[in-house]
Structures are given as C-alpha cells and as structure tokens.
Motif scaffolding. Structure first.
Motif, short mmCIF file in Angstrom:
data_model
loop_
_atom_site.label_atom_id
_atom_site.label_comp_id
_atom_site.label_asym_id
_atom_site.label_seq_id
_atom_site.Cartn_x
_atom_site.Cartn_y
_atom_site.Cartn_z
N ALA A 170 -3.75 4.64 -0.06
CA ALA A 170 -3.57 5.59 1.03
C ALA A 170 -4.40 5.17 2.23
CB ALA A 170 -3.96 6.98 0.57
N ARG A 171 -5.61 4.79 1.95
CA ARG A 171 -6.50 4.38 3.03
C ARG A 171 -5.96 3.15 3.76
NH1 ARG A 171 -12.46 3.41 1.19
NH2 ARG A 171 -12.54 5.68 1.32
N SER A 172 -5.55 2.17 2.95
CA SER A 172 -5.05 0.93 3.55
C SER A 172 -3.83 1.21 4.42
CB SER A 172 -4.65 -0.07 2.47
OG SER A 172 -5.78 -0.46 1.74
N LEU A 173 -3.05 2.15 3.96
CA LEU A 173 -1.82 2.46 4.68
C LEU A 173 -2.12 2.84 6.12
CD1 LEU A 173 1.17 2.70 4.42
CD2 LEU A 173 0.89 5.03 3.60
N VAL A 174 -3.18 3.58 6.32
CA VAL A 174 -3.47 3.96 7.70
C VAL A 174 -4.42 2.99 8.41
CG1 VAL A 174 -4.23 6.05 6.48
CG2 VAL A 174 -5.06 5.63 8.78
N THR A 175 -5.38 2.44 7.69
CA THR A 175 -6.33 1.55 8.38
C THR A 175 -5.82 0.13 8.54
OG1 THR A 175 -7.42 0.92 6.34
CG2 THR A 175 -8.30 2.83 7.48
N LYS A 176 -4.83 -0.21 7.76
CA LYS A 176 -4.32 -1.59 7.77
C LYS A 176 -5.35 -2.59 7.27
CE LYS A 176 -0.62 -0.27 10.30
NZ LYS A 176 0.04 0.07 9.03
N ALA A 189 0.84 -1.20 0.00
CA ALA A 189 0.00 0.00 0.00
C ALA A 189 0.88 1.24 0.00
CB ALA A 189 -0.92 -0.01 1.21
N ALA A 190 1.85 1.25 0.85
CA ALA A 190 2.75 2.40 0.93
C ALA A 190 3.48 2.58 -0.41
CB ALA A 190 3.76 2.20 2.05
N ARG A 191 3.92 1.47 -0.92
CA ARG A 191 4.63 1.54 -2.20
C ARG A 191 3.73 2.09 -3.31
NH1 ARG A 191 7.31 -3.90 -3.96
NH2 ARG A 191 8.84 -3.24 -2.43
N SER A 192 2.52 1.53 -3.38
CA SER A 192 1.59 1.94 -4.43
C SER A 192 1.28 3.43 -4.32
CB SER A 192 0.29 1.16 -4.33
OG SER A 192 0.53 -0.20 -4.55
N LEU A 193 1.22 3.87 -3.11
CA LEU A 193 0.86 5.27 -2.88
C LEU A 193 1.84 6.18 -3.61
CD1 LEU A 193 -1.06 7.10 -1.44
CD2 LEU A 193 0.38 6.99 0.59
N VAL A 194 3.08 5.82 -3.58
CA VAL A 194 4.03 6.70 -4.27
C VAL A 194 4.28 6.31 -5.72
CG1 VAL A 194 5.48 5.93 -2.32
CG2 VAL A 194 6.57 6.92 -4.31
N THR A 195 4.32 5.04 -6.01
CA THR A 195 4.61 4.66 -7.39
C THR A 195 3.39 4.71 -8.31
OG1 THR A 195 4.17 2.33 -7.01
CG2 THR A 195 6.42 3.06 -6.68
N LYS A 196 2.21 4.72 -7.71
CA LYS A 196 0.98 4.68 -8.52
C LYS A 196 0.83 3.38 -9.30
CE LYS A 196 0.38 9.25 -7.81
NZ LYS A 196 -0.34 8.93 -6.57
N LYS A 197 1.50 2.35 -8.79
CA LYS A 197 1.33 1.04 -9.42
C LYS A 197 0.99 0.01 -8.35
CE LYS A 197 4.17 1.90 -13.36
NZ LYS A 197 5.53 2.30 -13.64
N THR A 198 0.16 -0.95 -8.71
CA THR A 198 -0.23 -1.94 -7.72
C THR A 198 0.22 -3.34 -8.08
OG1 THR A 198 -2.33 -2.18 -8.87
CG2 THR A 198 -2.28 -0.68 -6.99
N ASN A 199 0.70 -3.51 -9.30
CA ASN A 199 1.00 -4.85 -9.77
C ASN A 199 -0.19 -5.78 -9.65
OD1 ASN A 199 3.66 -5.52 -10.89
ND2 ASN A 199 4.37 -4.38 -9.13
N THR A 200 -1.32 -5.23 -9.90
CA THR A 200 -2.55 -6.02 -9.86
C THR A 200 -3.34 -5.72 -11.12
OG1 THR A 200 -2.60 -5.79 -7.46
CG2 THR A 200 -4.63 -6.49 -8.52
#
Lengths: 335, 335
Positions: free
Chosen positions: B53-59, A52-63
DNA sequence: ACAATTAAGGTAAACGTTTAACTTAAATGT
DNA sequence: ACATTTAAGTTAAACGTTTACCTTAATTGT
C-alpha cells in the motif's frame, strides 16, 4: 510516464476489468479479437503491471524470503542458488538476509520480510533461538526450515540431510582406516546439525565398542578462522590425536593448513574428514575426504515444498531427509 | 487478522493521517501525548505497515535488485554480503538474481526487478550484452555497474577495481621473479575486466621490452572447470610455459591442481598468479600469489552510491576506481 | 415461442497507505 | 483589541490493481 491498466483499457476501448482478465488469463469470457487487441496494445506500450497495486488486493507478492547466517560461508551460495532456481521456475523472486546467527538480526530480518509481505520464508540458521519471533503474532507466513530444527507455529516443513548417519559414516571410515584418537571439531552445540553429527560420532564409537572421550569433543563455531585457531591451540597444549572429524569442510581445510604449518603430515600422521563437500575440497592438498550433502538440492526442494504449500497442493507437515555420501579422497588413508 | 492503520486510528481516536504522520516521523505537529498513545497502541497490537500500500502511493519500495552471474562463483558471495550490509544500514532489502551470463536470463531478471519496482539495481556481469534492455523503455530505475562496463541511459555510476594495474603488477611480479613463458589464462573477451587485465598483461611486457606472444593469451570462461581442462589440454599439446597469469583465483586453483596431477611442481617449474584473493587462496598448497580486489568494499560502496543517488544527494555520474594489491604467497618464487 | 442459459464484457468497491489542502483553537504581535 | 501566526490535527482523494456482481444480447432447449 508509466502506462497503467487504465491507459491500456482506454486505448483498447474496453474496461479495466477486461484488461485485467486477459492479463491474468481469466479470459474464458473474452473474445479472441478483444484479447488479441489488448495484448497487442500492451506490448506496443510496453505495459508493466504494478506489483504493489496487485499485491495490495491479492495479498500475494510472489516473493519469498531466504534467511541464512552468512552467504560467505561456502555452504550457502550453493543453497541460495538452488533456492533461486526453483523460485524462478515459478516466477518467484528471492529476498535474502544474512543474520550472522545473531538473534537481534534474525528478528530484524523476519520483521523486514513480513513487512515486505513475502509469501513464505526459507529459514536456515544454526542459531540459539528457541522461542517465537516477536513479530509473528498475527502472522501466517509459512516457513520451511532447512537443515535446522525449531518449534514455531508456522512451520510447514523441514528439509535436511541425514547428518547423523553422515557423521556416522565419516567416523566409521576413520575407525576402519585404523585411526585411534579421533577428535570431533564440532560446530556450535546450539546448532541442530552439530548435535545430530555428534550423535553419529558417538554411534560409530559404540558400534565398534570403543569408548569415546568427552574431551575429544570440542565445541567451536562455523565462523572462518576457528578451525585454524583450535588446531594451533591443541598443538600448543601438546594434545595427542591422529584424526579429526570436522563440523564442516571449512574447519577441515583450516585445520589441515594449521597441521601442515607445524610439519604434521596429512593423512599419514593425522587423518581428516570434513562435512559438506564444498567445491574447494577437491582442490586443496591433500584432497579432502568428506561427507557430501546435496546442498543445491536442499535449497531447490525447500522452495518446491514451499510453493506446493502456497498453492494448497499440500497442507500436511512435510519432513524430507536427504542422504549424504562419503567421498573418500586423500586426507584419509588405510593404515 | 491483520491490523491496519485504520484500526490503530480508531483505537487511538485520531485520524489515519495522524497515525501515518507518526509512523513516518513527520510529526512536528503532533502533540507528545498523542504520539505516545499511538506508538503504544501500535506496539500493543503489533502493527506492521503494509509495504504494498505504501509503495503504491510513494512509488518507492526500499528494495534494490542485485544482478550477478552466479552466486556460486566465489567472487560474488563476498560482493553480495557487502551489498546487503550497506543496504540494511539504510533499511533496504535486496532481491538477487543469477543470470549465468545468459542474455535471456538477464532480460528476464531486469523485467522481474522492474515489475517489483525496485528502487535501483546493482548490476554485475561479464556478459556479451551491448544493447539496451527491452523493458527499459519507459523506465528510470538507476543502475550502478560493478566491475563491468556498459552503455545504458540509466547508469548513475560505476565502481570497479583497477584491473589493468592489478594485472600489470601481477605479471611484473612474474617477470621479475625470472619466469619467461608466461601464459595468460584469460576470462572471456566479452568481459570488460578480462580486457582490462589483458591490457595490464601487455603493459608489463612492454615495460620490460619483451615481446609477448599472441598464442600465449588464451581465452576461457569463468565457469568452474575451465582452468583444469585448459591445462590438461596444453599439457597434451606439450605446450611450453613456466608461468600462468590467471583470470581469477578459481582458474588458478584448478590449474595448479591439473599441473600437480602431472607431477609438475608449483612454483619451481611453473609459477602461478591468480586474481581476486578469494578466501580459499590461502588454504591451497602452495598458497596462491594473487591480486587482491576489495570485493566486499565494491558491493558496499556500490550500494552507498545508489542510495546517495536515490536520496538526490548526488546526481552527477560517479566513477570509482579501487586499488588492488599484490599478495605474494607461495605459488611464485624468485628464481 | 418463450424461458433458460451462455457469452462477452462493464461497474464499482475494495485493498492500506500517504499527503495536499483544509479546519479549528490557541498563542502571539503590535 | 484585533490581525496574524502557529499548533494540532482532520478530510478526502489518489495510487493501480482485482473481483464479485451486474448487464445485455445472443443462443439453446423444449
């Protein structure tokens, strides 16, 4: 308690930037001892990066998202497996959604997938949709269409079997076998593949200078049950026919069942040709003559196409047409 | 350009906290005009929350993982659909993974799912695994087991069909029909369900005071092809038998095919009972007598269980046993 | 011998949310 | 009339990464 990149950095006595660089193999400027130390600590503490943290900055989810009508329809497990295999090869995951060909559900699926920030979507359906998706306004998620046609801005490619030619071959086979009154038990007209197959049906007739009858073309659904019901209905109406060209194998298998229950012999009295070549088509009695589609391959190649688009390897619109193959078995007979 | 919560806040002239509260329905302290204003702007600008972003904080990710051996095995589409339907009802998404019953792939699946921070896992497989997953050390992701047994710390529940009793009923049916030499074409012994079905097989014999023969119990696989091959092999060996109790419908269907190819009449010379009641079992000839499992329901209830666990509604270990049902069709015959 | 380059790594902002703690003004209780 | 409670918000830190830009010391070129 989860261990984070900060923990690793602290223990290895380096900055988080350094750890991040070795994680992502951007480590040209990291010395060998440092790299090894970090990797060792990561393993020791069983570090798992937070996507999640990674996706937040890279804008990629690998999904990637896979939208299909119903996984229980025997066509789709094969496709889904092709999708998953190719996705996994490139470390992608697959989120799947069933729409039942319902516009509302389709819309909901798309919304969910956008929220989940999938990197791309594989979209298969035979639905009625014509317009844009509401949620697609500000979005640029690439879409690969499988076995359907649709006009959306985001579509980066399309992959399908040669439905028209497949149907043509199937009907031609029936004609050359000597069958005369060939019904087309079609899927829904709203489906692109249905229309293509219909063209193939007509083409075969044209080629043999036979005039097909409009009433021999019957629109149905791909839902289980229809093939059985329609035959029962036709028999009650005493409709005359000696062959069926079916929209898919499921329809064909159900139709054969219905015919046999009425004592009608396949292939002697009625010849039947299906479409898809699902696994079971070899196990029913009589074994089913059908048009084989490279289903697994379609899923596999769709993801291939998507990933290439995502990697920027290709940015033109792509269109792949795969060959079908006539599988002659025992539900048809040379008269 | 994506519109974020900050944009909405700016436009509505409130703080992001206020917007967040209305998004998450924690809006007891938000006035009606403000709420409506925010909702209107959200709609107007087609705001889509960023899950990362949401997941990052809510887990929490509102995503669950589904691990199965192979979606092409006809058991699993039905299960997967049950899983997806229940998941969707509670706004969860499903990521699915195929393992082919391979330990390495299983491990990889689990890793991926943990990285993706799924909230829970539905785990079905018939594999050999006994130990813990490597990646599970620091993790607390709840697991619901479907149709298998496994001893892991994280398991919050288990759901399965009454395989033992199902098999018992099936074999009993064969015995009371008058069949004598009843082979058990079992799935792999490493699979929990196989062993349960074996117990049912033995129980039926015991009840009728017949001694079963060890050599009549044959271990196989659930991979497509085995049912056909084993019958061909047995016929080459001139093995004597007049009934087959099969580990699943696929084996049964393939076995029937192999028998018929050798001119052996089902059910007259050999009676066959399957397990699962897949859709196709009604369409082969003869229609297949089989033990019906509530497959869709198993998937549905597994997710139900998982969600209840996630919501903290329940925290004791749960174990659900679902009834099977003997479906008598035409592959068996009262002699 | 000194400028320029490179190797190895550090700093800190940014990504888009949620939420605990705080503020302010109005309503209420006695 | 004043203390207390409530309504309706706001502030700012935190979540765990990545990455553009910086720093320092060592190496290289001429």
């Amino acid at each position: 308690m989860k261990v984070t990149i900060k923990d690793i950095a602290r223990i290895a006595e380096v900055s988080t930037a350094t750890v991040s660089k070795v994680i992502n193999h951007k480590d040209e400027h990291i010395s060998d001892p440092t790299r090894k130390k970090i990797l060792k600590i990561m393993k020791e503490y069983n570090y798992i990066p937070n996507t999640a943290a990674r996706s937040l900055v890279t804008k990629k989810t690998n999904t990637i998202g896979l939208i299909i009508p119903d996984i229980r329809n025997p066509f789709f497990p094969e496709l889904a497996r092709g999708v998953e295999d190719r996705a996994n090869e490139s470390e992608y995951n697959v989120i799947f959604c069933n729409t039942d060909d319902d516009e509302e559900k389709e819309e909901k699926c798309v919304s969910m997938l956008i929220e989940k920030m999938v990197d791309g979507i594989i979209f298969t359906a035979s639905s009625k949709r014509t317009g844009e998706f509401r949620r697609f306004k500000n979005n640029k998620i690439p879409i690969i269409l499988v076995d359907r046609d649709l006009d959306l801005k985001h579509i980066k490619g399309r992959i399908k079997a040669d439905n028209r030619n497949g149907a043509y071959e199937g009907v031609k086979h029936l004609i050359t076998c000597g069958y005369k009154d060939i019904l087309f038990l079609s899927g829904p007209y709203t489906s692109y593949t249905s229309m293509e197959r219909l063209k193939g049906y007509k083409k075969a007739f044209k080629e043999y200078s036979i005039k097909y009858k409009e009433e021999n073309i019957i629109e149905g659904t791909y839902q289980s049950g229809w093939g059985y019901e329609i035959i029962k209905k036709l028999l009650r109406q005493k409709r005359k026919f000696d062959a069926l060209f079916c929209g898919n194998d499921l329809i064909a298998i159900e139709a054969i069942k219905a015919l046999q229950e009425d004592g009608i012999k396949v292939p002697h009295e009625v010849g039947v040709v299906g479409f898809d070549d699902i696994y079971m088509s070899r196990f029913i009695d009589p074994t089913l003559t059908t048009i084989k589609q490279p289903i697994y391959e379609m899923g596999y190649k769709a993801v291939q196409m998507l990933i290439e688009t995502l990697q920027g390897k290709v940015n033109s619109y792509q269109n792949i047409l795969l060959d079908t193959q006539l599988m002659i078995r025992n539900s048809t007979l040379k008269k």
